[in-house]
Enzyme design. Structure first.
Site, mmCIF file in Angstrom:
data_model
loop_
_atom_site.group_PDB
_atom_site.id
_atom_site.type_symbol
_atom_site.label_atom_id
_atom_site.label_comp_id
_atom_site.label_asym_id
_atom_site.label_seq_id
_atom_site.Cartn_x
_atom_site.Cartn_y
_atom_site.Cartn_z
ATOM 1 N N ARG A 170 0.847 -1.192 0.000
ATOM 2 C CA ARG A 170 0.000 0.000 0.000
ATOM 3 C C ARG A 170 0.884 1.245 0.000
ATOM 4 N NH1 ARG A 170 -1.554 1.105 4.794
ATOM 5 N NH2 ARG A 170 -2.703 -0.815 5.153
ATOM 6 N N TYR B 54 -16.037 19.389 -13.279
ATOM 7 C CA TYR B 54 -16.319 17.969 -13.507
ATOM 8 C C TYR B 54 -17.368 17.511 -12.471
ATOM 9 C CZ TYR B 54 -15.676 12.938 -13.537
ATOM 10 O OH TYR B 54 -15.893 11.592 -13.589
ATOM 11 N N ASP C 5 -6.736 21.175 -11.846
ATOM 12 C CA ASP C 5 -7.103 19.915 -12.492
ATOM 13 C C ASP C 5 -6.720 20.059 -13.964
ATOM 14 O OD1 ASP C 5 -8.362 17.845 -13.868
ATOM 15 O OD2 ASP C 5 -10.175 17.892 -12.631
ATOM 16 N N LYS D 128 -7.753 9.461 -18.427
ATOM 17 C CA LYS D 128 -8.058 10.140 -19.678
ATOM 18 C C LYS D 128 -6.829 10.154 -20.596
ATOM 19 C CE LYS D 128 -11.758 10.600 -17.276
ATOM 20 N NZ LYS D 128 -12.119 11.783 -16.532
HETATM 21 C C1 PLP Z 1 -12.617 12.074 -15.223
HETATM 22 C C2 PLP Z 1 -12.284 13.346 -14.559
HETATM 23 C C3 PLP Z 1 -12.045 13.398 -13.183
HETATM 24 C C4 PLP Z 1 -12.195 12.188 -12.280
HETATM 25 O O1 PLP Z 1 -11.277 11.197 -12.564
HETATM 26 P P1 PLP Z 1 -11.566 9.605 -12.406
HETATM 27 O O2 PLP Z 1 -10.311 9.008 -12.893
HETATM 28 O O3 PLP Z 1 -12.755 9.304 -13.284
HETATM 29 O O4 PLP Z 1 -11.865 9.356 -10.977
HETATM 30 C C5 PLP Z 1 -11.686 14.618 -12.626
HETATM 31 N N1 PLP Z 1 -11.574 15.734 -13.391
HETATM 32 C C6 PLP Z 1 -11.807 15.718 -14.717
HETATM 33 C C7 PLP Z 1 -11.654 16.980 -15.500
HETATM 34 C C8 PLP Z 1 -12.175 14.533 -15.341
HETATM 35 O O5 PLP Z 1 -12.409 14.534 -16.663
#
Ligand code: PLP
Length: 382
Positions: A49, A101, A173, A198
């Site tokens: 972990r 998001y 982000d 992504k």
């Molecule tokens: C998908 C996404 C998230 C969350 O990420 P996960 O990997 O799905 O938990 C946060 N911010 C943005 C802009 C996203 O597209």
């Protein structure tokens, strides 16, 4: 690796030949624990972990491509966001954008408000608006840019100026832009967050998150949260994201190329009322996009002229190459209906105030041949 350019770092950072065999690719250390010589005497690894060599290689890689010193990976993007929020305490306040998001909005309002943290959702396209809600309890500014799904651009340098002057933490982000297009640490952010699900992973086969920082103190705190709360990613997933990043620069070039052609095609289409894409010179934040991003990416939102939900669903279900699915940033093109899919957790009134209407569709333009994507859009819209 800071002396190298992006593609070289993407391929080589963190990728050290395996010391026991010379394997060029980082092994998947599929283990939960490590054998110790005597109690407390080990090779630097106690329990998985806390540390795993595959994850460590990935963290070194992501830190390098974000121009950061440290990276901590999590089991999802949301888990990474959650770890940042765990640095706060009851009574603290967060200033953030009004086009977030959906999962971030849900985490803030449904989990952390309950623990006494207060959130201000404001229009951050003018950073000066921060002053209208700033007070002695404010600890954090959370920025997402480009925003999702209306592609507003938030000026990171302007936010950093305020966060530094008032001693706040600025988190960006950077999921939509990817480190290839934008490096928020260079612009004054304290922490960069990624949903590695992504563009970093890039192949729609893994869920993961990452936090990158230049501060050793923040790194220590975030790593403490990872180990204490346990949202650690597995070694197989770490391997997959590292493999994905090796072609990030190639994929992003094609995402941007296809995105530009498709944005311009859609803008001239008689069935489309509006196209959101920061590369248009008349996009309200185009100048800031040009300043802080290297190109404009493959994320595009459209509003249909015939605005009924029935027509929108019909169009969304008529594609042959684009797939109707949540998520983005993979090699394949996706179409998404934010109002009922990615942003369904945001109340309707709140959603529509920022333009996420029922007739809005979001495209994640993939890296296929652009002629086939245009032909697919043409038949679906007609
Ligand atoms: C998908 C996404 C998230 C969350 O990420 P996960 O990997 O799905 O938990 C946060 N911010 C943005 C802009 C996203 O597209």
């Amino acid at each position: 690796m800071s002396e190298y350019k992006f593609g070289t770092k993407a391929i080589h950072a963190g990728a050290h030949p395996d010391p026991s065999t010379g394997a060029i690719m980082t092994p998947i250390y599929q283990t939960s624990t490590y054998v110790q010589e005597s109690p407390g005497v080990n090779k630097g690894y106690g329990y998985a972990r806390g540390k795993n060599p595959t994850r460590e290689a990935l963290q070194e890689n992501i830190a390098a491509i974000e121009n950061g010193k440290h990276c901590v990976c999590f089991s999802s993007g949301v888990a990474a966001t959650d770890a940042v929020l765990k640095l706060l305490k009851p009574g603290d306040e967060v200033i953030t954008g009004d086009d977030l998001y959906g999962g971030t909005y849900r985490l803030f309002t449904k989990i952390y408000e309950k623990f006494g943290i207060r959130f201000h959702f404001i229009d951050l396209t003018n950073a000066e608006n921060i002053h209208s809600v700033l007070n002695e309890n404010t600890k954090l500014i959370w920025v997402e840019t480009p925003t999702n799904p209306t592609m507003q651009i938030i000026d990171i340098v302007a936010c950093a100026k305020i966060s530094k002057a008032t001693n706040l933490m600025l988190v960006v982000d950077n999921t939509f832009a990817s480190p290839y297009l934008q490096n928020p640490l260079d612009l004054g952010a304290d922490i960069v967050m990624h949903s590695a699900t992504k563009y970093l992973g890039g192949h729609s086969d893994v869920v993961m998150g990452a936090l990158i920082t230049n501060s050793s103190e923040l790194h220590e705190q975030l790593y403490f949260v990872l180990n204490s709360s346990g949202a650690n990613p597995g070694p197989m997933d770490s391997f997959l994201v590292m493999r994905g990043i090796k072609t990030l620069h190639l994929r992003m070039e094609r995402h941007c190329h296809n995105g530009r052609i498709i944005a311009e095609y859609l803008r001239n289409h008689p069935k489309i009322a509006k196209v959101y894409w920061p590369g248009f010179t008349d996009h309200p934040n185009h100048e800031i996009a040009k300043k802080q991003m290297r190109d404009f990416g493959g994320m595009i939102s459209i509003v249909l002229k015939e605005g009924s939900i029935e027509n929108t669903f019909k169009v969304a279900s008529s594609f042959k190459v684009f797939s109707l699915a949540e998520s983005l940033g993979g090699v394949e093109s996706l179409i998404n209906h934010p109002a009922t899919m990615t942003h369904a957790s945001i109340p309707k009134a709140e959603r529509e105030r920022v333009g996420v209407v029922d007739s809005l569709l979001r495209l994640s333009v993939g890296v296929e041949d652009v002629e086939d994507l245009i032909a697919d859009l043409e038949q679906a819209l007609n």
